[in-house]
Design a protein around this motif. Structure first.
Motif, short mmCIF file in Angstrom:
data_model
loop_
_atom_site.label_atom_id
_atom_site.label_comp_id
_atom_site.label_asym_id
_atom_site.label_seq_id
_atom_site.Cartn_x
_atom_site.Cartn_y
_atom_site.Cartn_z
N VAL A 110 0.87 -1.18 0.00
CA VAL A 110 0.00 0.00 0.00
C VAL A 110 0.91 1.23 0.00
O VAL A 110 1.21 1.79 1.05
N PRO A 111 1.35 1.66 -1.16
CA PRO A 111 2.29 2.78 -1.23
C PRO A 111 1.73 4.08 -0.64
O PRO A 111 0.51 4.28 -0.57
N LEU A 112 2.64 4.94 -0.22
CA LEU A 112 2.29 6.21 0.41
C LEU A 112 1.29 7.01 -0.42
O LEU A 112 0.34 7.59 0.11
N LYS A 113 1.46 7.02 -1.72
CA LYS A 113 0.56 7.76 -2.61
C LYS A 113 -0.89 7.31 -2.46
O LYS A 113 -1.82 8.12 -2.53
N VAL A 114 -1.07 6.01 -2.23
CA VAL A 114 -2.41 5.45 -2.08
C VAL A 114 -3.06 5.97 -0.80
O VAL A 114 -4.21 6.44 -0.80
N THR A 115 -2.33 5.89 0.31
CA THR A 115 -2.91 6.31 1.59
C THR A 115 -3.15 7.81 1.63
O THR A 115 -4.11 8.28 2.24
N LYS A 116 -2.31 8.58 0.94
CA LYS A 116 -2.55 10.02 0.86
C LYS A 116 -3.89 10.31 0.18
O LYS A 116 -4.59 11.26 0.56
N GLU A 117 -4.26 9.52 -0.81
CA GLU A 117 -5.57 9.69 -1.45
C GLU A 117 -6.70 9.41 -0.47
O GLU A 117 -7.72 10.10 -0.47
N VAL A 118 -6.51 8.39 0.36
CA VAL A 118 -7.52 8.06 1.36
C VAL A 118 -7.67 9.22 2.35
O VAL A 118 -8.79 9.62 2.70
#
Length: 269
Positions: free
Chosen positions: A216-224
């Motif tokens: 779960v890359p950082l970019k993904v969690t930032k979107e969340v």
């Protein structure tokens, strides 16, 4: 020395490919800090790593909604004060679902699997999921990770020996269905990965991400995090520099646990 008892119990929810027994150091730390603790497995998990590896078929066709319902049932059966939930990976997605439904008082979602609405799909995430998504038949059965696959997905910040030791100690076959459901969430009107991020009267939520996470890359969690930005409820975000997806079970686990403990205390729990 054990701290005074806290009113809210803490439930720990593991993610795909990891047995609930891997939470044991966390259970001991949180118990010493005054919390009643438990780490129930997913539906189909057996009591030990060895038993689950020997007979994983109980997890065939187990999907996201079934996992949510499993934990919701456990919480409702306990009754009393609402628990706190700490979830890792898919456990972090489940934690968000339980929080949005008002079943728990607060949630810490550590490197959580993406919820419906996330559009980022980094190459590292695709490669980590390929052992499952690469074969459509895996939707209905469990799949194990090899040492090499685990090292790329979970242990990429560790030495090969360290990663292999964690793989040997804690990995179990995981049901393929949740990954297929999550991968297709944006194309499903009633996806079980959908979370109401606008709920105003939910408890506080902590989202975290390791900067080197492949699953779960950082970019993904930032979107969340951005999806929660319109809610007036508390949503906090913590970044673990240099950490991969193994951050809850590798040698640096306590650093992560302390961040969660301090956040819970700051939230009044």
């Amino acid at each position: 020395m054990t701290s005074p008892a806290k009113p809210h119990p803490v439930i720990f929810i593991h993610g795909l490919w990891i047995h609930s027994a891997a939470w044991q150091p966390w259970l001991e730390l949180f118990e010493n800090n005054g919390y009643a603790v438990s780490a129930p497995g997913w539906p189909g998990d057996l009591a030990t790593v060895a038993q689950t590896r020997s007979n994983p078929d109980g997890m065939n066709d187990v999907g996201i909604q079934q996992i949510i319902d499993h934990y919701a049932g456990l919480i409702q059966a306990q009754g009393g004060i609402k628990p706190l939930v700490v979830g890792h990976s898919f456990g972090g997605l489940i934690a968000q679902e339980l929080l949005a439904e008002g079943l728990i008082a607060a949630a810490a979602a550590i490197d959580p699997a993406p919820i419906k609405g996330v559009k980022a799909l980094p190459v590292a995430q695709l490669r980590s999921a390929f052992p499952v998504l690469g074969n459509p038949a895996n939707r209905h059965r469990t799949v194990s990770l090899t040492d090499k696959q685990f090292h790329y997905a979970f242990g990429n910040t560790l030495t090969e020996d360290e990663s292999n030791a964690l793989h040997q100690a804690w990995t179990i076959p995981g049901p393929g269905k949740p990954l297929f459901e999550d991968a297709g969430a944006n194309f499903s009107r009633h996806s079980p990965a959908k979370v109401d991020t606008h709920v105003a009267d939910r408890g506080p939520l902590l989202l975290t991400s390791g900067t080197e996470d492949h699953v779960v890359p950082l970019k993904v969690t930032k979107e969340v995090v951005a999806m929660y930005s319109k809610s007036v409820a508390v949503t906090d975000f913590h970044v673990f520099e240099g950490r991969g997806h193994s951050l809850t079970i590798d040698g640096g686990w306590k650093d992560v646990a302390v961040v969660v403990l301090e956040w819970l205390a700051a939230m009044g729990f």
